[in-house]
Design a protein around this motif. Structure first.
Motif, PDB file in Angstrom:
ATOM      1  N   PHE A  30      23.278   6.990  19.459  1.00 52.98           N
ATOM      2  CA  PHE A  30      24.198   7.293  20.803  1.00 52.98           C
ATOM      3  C   PHE A  30      23.452   7.971  21.780  1.00 52.98           C
ATOM      4  CE2 PHE A  30      27.889   9.144  22.628  1.00 52.98           C
ATOM      5  CZ  PHE A  30      28.683   8.043  23.161  1.00 52.98           C
ATOM      6  N   PHE A  31      22.564   8.907  21.694  1.00 52.88           N
ATOM      7  CA  PHE A  31      22.108   9.821  22.865  1.00 52.88           C
ATOM      8  C   PHE A  31      20.501   9.344  22.830  1.00 52.88           C
ATOM      9  CE2 PHE A  31      25.454  12.405  21.083  1.00 52.88           C
ATOM     10  CZ  PHE A  31      26.139  12.601  22.154  1.00 52.88           C
ATOM     11  N   ALA A  32      20.180   8.793  24.219  1.00 54.74           N
ATOM     12  CA  ALA A  32      18.959   8.261  24.405  1.00 54.74           C
ATOM     13  C   ALA A  32      18.175   9.490  24.900  1.00 54.74           C
ATOM     14  CB  ALA A  32      19.103   7.223  25.434  1.00 54.74           C
ATOM     15  N   GLY A  33      18.567  10.605  24.833  1.00 55.52           N
ATOM     16  CA  GLY A  33      17.622  11.888  25.323  1.00 55.52           C
ATOM     17  C   GLY A  33      18.625  12.592  26.174  1.00 55.52           C
ATOM     18  N   CYS A  34      17.980  13.495  26.808  1.00 53.57           N
ATOM     19  CA  CYS A  34      18.682  14.514  27.862  1.00 53.57           C
ATOM     20  C   CYS A  34      17.933  14.866  29.009  1.00 53.57           C
ATOM     21  CB  CYS A  34      18.535  15.932  26.855  1.00 53.57           C
ATOM     22  SG  CYS A  34      19.193  17.260  27.650  1.00 53.57           S
ATOM     23  N   LEU A  84      23.426   9.503  27.822  1.00 54.35           N
ATOM     24  CA  LEU A  84      22.344  10.632  27.929  1.00 54.35           C
ATOM     25  C   LEU A  84      23.254  11.947  28.142  1.00 54.35           C
ATOM     26  CD1 LEU A  84      20.323   8.772  30.865  1.00 54.35           C
ATOM     27  CD2 LEU A  84      19.313   9.647  28.341  1.00 54.35           C
ATOM     28  N   VAL A  85      22.417  13.188  27.628  1.00 59.58           N
ATOM     29  CA  VAL A  85      22.902  14.440  27.627  1.00 59.58           C
ATOM     30  C   VAL A  85      22.447  14.993  28.831  1.00 59.58           C
ATOM     31  CG1 VAL A  85      23.193  16.523  26.343  1.00 59.58           C
ATOM     32  CG2 VAL A  85      22.571  14.440  25.223  1.00 59.58           C
ATOM     33  N   CYS A  86      23.324  16.031  29.420  1.00 59.81           N
ATOM     34  CA  CYS A  86      22.839  16.720  30.683  1.00 59.81           C
ATOM     35  C   CYS A  86      22.915  18.119  30.541  1.00 59.81           C
ATOM     36  CB  CYS A  86      23.632  16.464  32.038  1.00 59.81           C
ATOM     37  SG  CYS A  86      23.539  14.574  32.219  1.00 59.81           S
ATOM     38  N   THR A 105      34.458  10.612  34.279  1.00 61.29           N
ATOM     39  CA  THR A 105      35.871  10.428  33.647  1.00 61.29           C
ATOM     40  C   THR A 105      36.711   9.369  34.505  1.00 61.29           C
ATOM     41  OG1 THR A 105      35.923  12.828  32.780  1.00 61.29           O
ATOM     42  CG2 THR A 105      37.939  11.836  33.402  1.00 61.29           C
ATOM     43  N   ILE A 106      36.603   9.422  35.463  1.00 57.14           N
ATOM     44  CA  ILE A 106      37.473   8.298  36.273  1.00 57.14           C
ATOM     45  C   ILE A 106      36.918   6.886  36.075  1.00 57.14           C
ATOM     46  CG2 ILE A 106      37.734   7.416  38.722  1.00 57.14           C
ATOM     47  CD1 ILE A 106      37.893  10.448  39.572  1.00 57.14           C
ATOM     48  N   ASN A 107      35.818   6.942  35.691  1.00 56.37           N
ATOM     49  CA  ASN A 107      35.257   5.508  35.451  1.00 56.37           C
ATOM     50  C   ASN A 107      35.369   5.206  33.773  1.00 56.37           C
ATOM     51  OD1 ASN A 107      34.271   3.806  37.895  1.00 56.37           O
ATOM     52  ND2 ASN A 107      33.289   5.958  38.135  1.00 56.37           N
ATOM     53  N   ARG A 108      35.675   6.207  33.276  1.00 58.94           N
ATOM     54  CA  ARG A 108      35.963   5.993  31.721  1.00 58.94           C
ATOM     55  C   ARG A 108      34.684   5.727  31.056  1.00 58.94           C
ATOM     56  NH1 ARG A 108      41.410   3.993  31.963  1.00 58.94           N
ATOM     57  NH2 ARG A 108      42.268   5.372  33.709  1.00 58.94           N
ATOM     58  N   LEU A 109      33.655   6.503  31.472  1.00 59.45           N
ATOM     59  CA  LEU A 109      32.226   6.572  30.893  1.00 59.45           C
ATOM     60  C   LEU A 109      31.672   7.709  30.128  1.00 59.45           C
ATOM     61  CD1 LEU A 109      30.667   4.758  34.088  1.00 59.45           C
ATOM     62  CD2 LEU A 109      31.098   3.525  31.730  1.00 59.45           C
ATOM     63  N   PRO A 110      31.104   7.735  29.019  1.00 56.93           N
ATOM     64  CA  PRO A 110      30.898   8.935  28.421  1.00 56.93           C
ATOM     65  C   PRO A 110      29.635   9.368  28.913  1.00 56.93           C
ATOM     66  CG  PRO A 110      30.179   6.794  26.960  1.00 56.93           C
ATOM     67  CD  PRO A 110      30.769   6.487  28.362  1.00 56.93           C
ATOM     68  N   VAL A 111      29.679  10.711  29.130  1.00 53.96           N
ATOM     69  CA  VAL A 111      28.705  11.720  29.456  1.00 53.96           C
ATOM     70  C   VAL A 111      28.776  12.954  28.763  1.00 53.96           C
ATOM     71  CG1 VAL A 111      27.993  10.531  31.671  1.00 53.96           C
ATOM     72  CG2 VAL A 111      29.468  12.445  31.492  1.00 53.96           C
ATOM     73  N   LEU A 112      27.722  13.539  28.135  1.00 56.07           N
ATOM     74  CA  LEU A 112      27.889  14.823  27.516  1.00 56.07           C
ATOM     75  C   LEU A 112      27.271  16.038  28.559  1.00 56.07           C
ATOM     76  CD1 LEU A 112      28.668  16.843  25.260  1.00 56.07           C
ATOM     77  CD2 LEU A 112      26.561  16.198  24.075  1.00 56.07           C
ATOM     78  N   LEU A 113      28.013  16.840  28.733  1.00 56.20           N
ATOM     79  CA  LEU A 113      27.238  17.918  29.940  1.00 56.20           C
ATOM     80  C   LEU A 113      27.191  19.391  28.901  1.00 56.20           C
ATOM     81  CD1 LEU A 113      29.320  17.310  32.991  1.00 56.20           C
ATOM     82  CD2 LEU A 113      27.458  16.247  32.212  1.00 56.20           C
ATOM     83  N   LEU A 114      26.022  19.902  29.024  1.00 55.60           N
ATOM     84  CA  LEU A 114      25.975  21.169  28.507  1.00 55.60           C
ATOM     85  C   LEU A 114      25.460  22.159  29.776  1.00 55.60           C
ATOM     86  CD1 LEU A 114      23.488  19.889  25.354  1.00 55.60           C
ATOM     87  CD2 LEU A 114      26.175  20.092  25.357  1.00 55.60           C
ATOM     88  N   PRO A 115      26.337  22.697  30.365  1.00 55.82           N
ATOM     89  CA  PRO A 115      25.920  23.677  31.333  1.00 55.82           C
ATOM     90  C   PRO A 115      25.943  25.027  30.664  1.00 55.82           C
ATOM     91  CG  PRO A 115      28.433  23.217  31.465  1.00 55.82           C
ATOM     92  CD  PRO A 115      27.827  22.235  30.548  1.00 55.82           C
ATOM     93  N   GLY A 116      25.104  25.695  31.134  1.00 51.41           N
ATOM     94  CA  GLY A 116      25.180  27.152  30.770  1.00 51.41           C
ATOM     95  C   GLY A 116      26.069  27.788  31.134  1.00 51.41           C
ATOM     96  N   ASP A 117      26.417  29.156  30.591  1.00 55.18           N
ATOM     97  CA  ASP A 117      27.600  29.831  31.051  1.00 55.18           C
ATOM     98  C   ASP A 117      27.201  31.494  31.054  1.00 55.18           C
ATOM     99  OD1 ASP A 117      30.323  30.593  32.000  1.00 55.18           O
ATOM    100  OD2 ASP A 117      31.292  29.030  30.363  1.00 55.18           O
ATOM    101  N   ILE A 118      27.980  32.033  31.594  1.00 53.65           N
ATOM    102  CA  ILE A 118      27.636  33.800  31.743  1.00 53.65           C
ATOM    103  C   ILE A 118      27.804  34.159  30.281  1.00 53.65           C
ATOM    104  CG2 ILE A 118      28.704  33.949  33.904  1.00 53.65           C
ATOM    105  CD1 ILE A 118      31.293  34.633  32.802  1.00 53.65           C
ATOM    106  N   PHE A 119      27.176  35.470  30.067  1.00 52.36           N
ATOM    107  CA  PHE A 119      27.017  35.964  28.788  1.00 52.36           C
ATOM    108  C   PHE A 119      28.303  36.036  27.951  1.00 52.36           C
ATOM    109  CE2 PHE A 119      22.957  38.442  28.533  1.00 52.36           C
ATOM    110  CZ  PHE A 119      22.209  37.753  29.752  1.00 52.36           C
TER     111      PHE A 119
END
Ligand SMILES: Cc1ncc(C[n+]2csc(CCOP(=O)(O)OP(=O)(O)O)c2C)c(N)n1
Ligand SMILES: [Mg+2]
Length: 624
Positions: A30-34, A84-86, A105-119
């Motif tokens: 499912f994931f071709a990389g990041c 792909l993952v981001c 989301t509007i185009n109904r396309l799967p993307v997985l986002l991994l943003p960093g967040d505060i401590f």
């Protein structure tokens, strides 16, 4: 229980690299990389995890928005069966993704986002780039992802991924629920170790179901179709994602119903199929718009009925019009008070065709639709054949790419005056050829999206059609295409500003104000009434060259044809640069788009345009 001690970030990558999907018996990763841009918010967490998992390929990007466009385009090209993952740092790196995340989301396309967040630990707050709140310590800029994500989670303890990751996968692989999934990863928690159950990292295959609609509704739909005199199909993106183009062709050939296509659905039928009447709606063809206007039954397949498709609810003027909507998503299936057939397009069309038996539309109706198809094809040819001087027109350039470009190629575009022209004029030869991001119509998708398409299908030529405005906004991923060896042919159409919004502005009585790339005069930006203007000393061809692309500069139509030939022999990203006319446009065909105009104004042309608007808006309908 067998366990494996990993950091939260390492565990996420270990999980993601073992996720597969299967549809119709075909299984794939499912994931071709990041993709990612590292900062302090991910470099030692997800960044380190990627470093020790070289099999899970990491790609650099130049802009976080761009990489999410790339992932979305990749997923679109793969019919949502792979993405792909981001990964990003915290703060601006994370929020830079929001625009493209909304687009996915509007185009109904799967993307997985991994943003960093505060401590999560909080003791060192406020950390660099932290948005503070007096009212809560549980707020960060990543909360802005909530409304645009189909699933959103913040991982405050390493063990939370054990339940979060399967939810993320369920949503990403659901044809009905898919879109952006955001897992917000506090910078400290990414690096914390936990004894994870080993089973979490086993191979898991997600079956992509072809859900079937309710039986009673199929019977009723067949009755409605038999009762209809002028049924008209609107094919949306769902036809293509479900790989229902073959069954749609059978359906059309057996029943004789004509088909209009949305922006996402264009290519559902080959352009020269006698019952393909092309684009429908605000950017539609005369053929499709006439059929839509009089139809007593609309069968919408995999469409969300955007205002472009419905011509702002003016497209369907038959007082008795009814709708049957085939859609995996209940939400879309119910639109326009339709008889909902909630199910996969391919499975549903098969069942509906069986239920219809040997039904066929009236022969006069089919003959009229075929004649409209032919008439439209001649109109396309007429526009392809115009040779505008001294500057070429966009219509003839589209014709050239269509005629001379590789017939197996993919053409990608997103915003400006090109999408409307392409929707009408592009002759789609295969279902993946016409790649328009028009759910969000996001300037900047073009080149970044082109990269995703090329990565998804490296054997095909990819033609990126981009205006000067979109190019200036987001072209840096030319660099990534060169770094990774994914060749794009970028056709850069320079008309010195916003041709689309300029024409829209003029049509609304506002003279193209603010849409030209010119120097101010008397502290005012000249509009289209100015007799002479000083253009800006921008050299976009030199800009493209400086990013590493091969550049072919053209002036005439003939140069352009030669450039297309030359570009095919070049193995690196190539930019074909050409200036074109700001004022020569492809006309509209019996349609409308609702853009409200000032109700009061000091400008006569605006007052006049408002009066026309008040007339036109009366045609908007409710379907109750
Ligand atoms: C990110 C973003 N900002 C603004 C808009 C509104 N918009 C739509 S088309 C357009 C102009 C595009 O200019 P260009 O790429 O040169 O294409 P042209 O209109 O000249 O064909 C603008 C500003 C948009 N669609 N996306
Ligand atoms: Mg432009």
């Amino acid at each position: 229980m067998n366990t494996k001690r990993l950091t939260m970030a390492q565990a996420i990558i270990a999980f993601l690299k073992n996720q597969y999907v299967e549809r119709d018996g075909t299984e794939q990763l499912f994931f071709a990389g990041c993709f990612g841009i590292f900062g302090h918010g991910n470099v030692a967490g997800i960044g380190q995890a990627l470093q020790q998992n070289p099999g899970f390929r990491y790609y650099q990007s130049r802009n976080e928005q761009a990489m999410v466009h790339t992932a979305a385009a990749y997923a679109k090209m793969k019919n949502r069966l792979q993405t792909l993952v981001c990964t990003t740092s915290i703060g601006p790196g994370a929020t830079n993704m929001i625009t493209a995340a909304a687009g996915a989301t509007i185009n109904r396309l799967p993307v997985l986002l991994l943003p960093g967040d505060i401590f999560a630990r909080r003791n060192v707050a406020p950390v660099l780039q932290q948005l503070e709140s007096e009212h809560s310590q549980d707020v960060s800029v990543n909360d802005c992802f909530k409304p645009i994500s189909r699933y959103w989670d913040r991982i405050n303890r390493p063990d939370q991924i054990i339940t979060a990751l399967p939810e993320a996968m369920r949503v990403l692989t659901s044809p009905a629920d898919t879109g952006t999934v955001t897992l917000s990863l506090p910078q400290d928690v990414q690096t914390e170790a936990f004894d994870y159950p080993s089973n979490l990292f086993g191979k898991r295959v997600w079956h992509i179901a072809r859900n079937r609609p309710d039986k009673t509704s199929i019977t009723k739909a067949a009755e409605w179709i038999r009762e209809a005199k002028q049924p008209f199909i609107i094919a949306g993106g769902g036809v293509i994602y479900s790989e229902a183009t073959e069954i749609l062709r059978e359906f059309v050939e057996q029943t004789g119903m004509p088909v209009g296509e949305t922006m996402a659905g264009k290519g559902s039928l080959k352009y020269d199929h006698p019952l393909c009447v092309g684009a429908v709606g605000a950017t539609g063809t005369s053929a499709a718009n006439r059929l839509a206007k009089d139809a007593d039954l609309i069968i919408g397949i995999g469409t969300r009925y955007s205002d472009f498709t419905t011509a702002s609810k003016t497209a369907f003027q038959n007082p008795d019009v009814r709708f049957i909507n085939v859609n995996v998503t209940e939400f879309d299936a119910y639109k326009h008070n339709a008889l909902p057939l909630i199910g996969d397009a391919q499975a549903t069309l098969k069942e509906l065709l069986t239920a219809l038996g040997d039904y066929d539309v009236d022969v006069e109706y089919e003959t009229a639709a075929r004649a409209l198809h032919d008439e439209w094809d001649n109109e396309v040819q007429r526009i392809y054949d115009i040779r505008n001087e001294p500057l070429v027109s966009q219509g003839e350039l589209i014709g050239a790419v269509n005629d001379v470009g590789d017939p197996d190629a993919v053409m990608v575009c997103a915003a400006g005056s090109l999408p409307g022209d392409l929707h009408k004029l592009w002759r789609s030869r295969h279902p993946k050829q016409y790649h328009l991001e028009y759910g969000y119509s996001c300037m900047g998708y073009e080149i970044a999206g082109g990269l995703g398409i090329k990565m998804a299908d490296p054997e095909r030529e990819v033609y990126v059609l981009v205006g000067d405005g979109s190019y200036l906004m987001l072209s840096a991923d030319i660099v990534t295409s060169i770094q990774e060896g994914y060749k794009l042919t970028i056709i850069l159409m320079d008309n010195n500003g916003y041709k689309s919004i300029g024409a829209l502005s003029r049509s609304l009585g506002s003279q193209g104000f603010g849409t030209r790339y010119v120097f101010p005069e008397n502290n005012h930006l000249p509009d289209d009434t100015a007799e002479s203007v000083k253009t800006l000393p921008v050299d976009l061809a030199a800009n493209a060259r400086s990013l590493g692309a091969r550049v072919i500069q053209c002036e005439t139509y003939k140069d352009f044809l030669e450039a297309l030939e030359t570009a095919r022999g070049i193995d690196r990203t190539t930019v074909i640069y050409i200036q074109n006319d700001r004022y020569v446009g492809v006309p509209g065909y019996e349609s409308w788009w609702d853009v409200p105009i000032a109700e009061v104004s000091e400008i006569d042309s605006v007052i006049k345009a408002r009066a026309d608007y008040e007339q036109a808006v009366q045609k908007e309908r409710y379907f109750l």
